[in-house]
Scaffold this active site. Sequence first.
Site, mmCIF file in Angstrom:
data_model
loop_
_atom_site.group_PDB
_atom_site.id
_atom_site.type_symbol
_atom_site.label_atom_id
_atom_site.label_comp_id
_atom_site.label_asym_id
_atom_site.label_seq_id
_atom_site.Cartn_x
_atom_site.Cartn_y
_atom_site.Cartn_z
ATOM 1 N N ARG A 192 0.819 -1.222 0.000
ATOM 2 C CA ARG A 192 0.000 0.000 0.000
ATOM 3 C C ARG A 192 0.843 1.256 0.000
ATOM 4 N NH1 ARG A 192 -1.350 1.500 6.109
ATOM 5 N NH2 ARG A 192 0.777 1.276 6.763
ATOM 6 N N ASN A 203 7.235 -1.059 12.778
ATOM 7 C CA ASN A 203 6.421 0.130 12.519
ATOM 8 C C ASN A 203 5.504 0.041 11.295
ATOM 9 O OD1 ASN A 203 7.147 1.798 14.757
ATOM 10 N ND2 ASN A 203 9.142 2.156 13.799
ATOM 11 N N ASP A 204 5.452 -1.107 10.643
ATOM 12 C CA ASP A 204 4.454 -1.323 9.580
ATOM 13 C C ASP A 204 4.099 -2.805 9.567
ATOM 14 O OD1 ASP A 204 2.707 -0.816 7.514
ATOM 15 O OD2 ASP A 204 4.249 -0.571 5.974
ATOM 16 N N LEU A 205 3.811 -3.311 10.771
ATOM 17 C CA LEU A 205 3.674 -4.756 10.951
ATOM 18 C C LEU A 205 2.252 -5.206 10.610
ATOM 19 C CD1 LEU A 205 5.555 -7.047 11.816
ATOM 20 C CD2 LEU A 205 4.535 -6.897 14.086
#
Length: 243
Positions: A19, A167-169
């Site tokens: 994304r 931080n984007d798990l």
Amino acid sequence: MTAGEGDAAASWEPVTAGRSGARVWRGTDRYRKHGDPAGIAAEAHRVTWLAGRRVPCPRVVGHRPRELVTTAVPGRPAVELTTAAARDRAVDSLADLLRTLHDLPVRDCPFDMSLAVTVPAAEAAVTAGTVDLADLDDVRRGWSADRLRAELHRTRPASEDLVVCHNDLTLTNVLVADDGTVTGVVDVARLGVADRHSDLALVTRDLAGEWHPYHAARFLTRYGPSRTDQAKIDFFQLLDEFF
Ligand SMILES: Nc1ncnc2c1ncn2[C@@H]1O[C@H](COP(=O)(O)OP(=O)(O)O)[C@@H](O)[C@H]1O
Ligand SMILES: [Mg+2]
């Protein structure tokens, strides 16, 4: 010739998951990502730093300003798992892996993703008009950027429990074997020192939304023993709306 194209056998298939606005292709045994130079550099530096630190991730094969080629982590995105047994295994395996990541020494990590960095970055996203207001979580559907920003400042935590965070798990950024065992993490452009609830907020939201709230609860039990701070979970889900 771009990095990776020297391999005559490579045929690149577009990958649609993700994304970030970056474009990703899959080759025989590697991945190629195109994006803005800052994002590509951020990811290249972090993937290099994480290598050999007990959290499996890709290795850099080639890095140019707008292009990163990495080795393929084996397996498939966790979000594709369908059986109850494999989902349970993935939850437990990911909780254990996140503990390992969060237990890395903070002083060794050069990437600052604390609120001193991320809140101004959220402000900058509002100013730049890049907040996707059509893609807000259900609890904030229809909110304006100004309302998001006001809520961010109103609920900003007073203290931070700093660890090395992904931080984007999300479940697309975690790769698993067929039985659910985690094989590695990808998409590490935001990795850095942040409050542990940054990861807990994103992974539990994805587990509850993609699978079932049971999986989110199971994750936190396995991750324990630290008590989860619901206000921080809410804050970091709000913060993620800006990026
Ligand atoms: N090195 C890699 N090994 C395995 N899968 C990868 C790798 N790089 C990317 N992928 C796959 O491609 C998808 C999109 O790549 P990602 O880096 O997450 O891009 P985005 O920033 O668009 O989310 C990932 O969710 C994952 O399924
Ligand atoms: Mg991704």
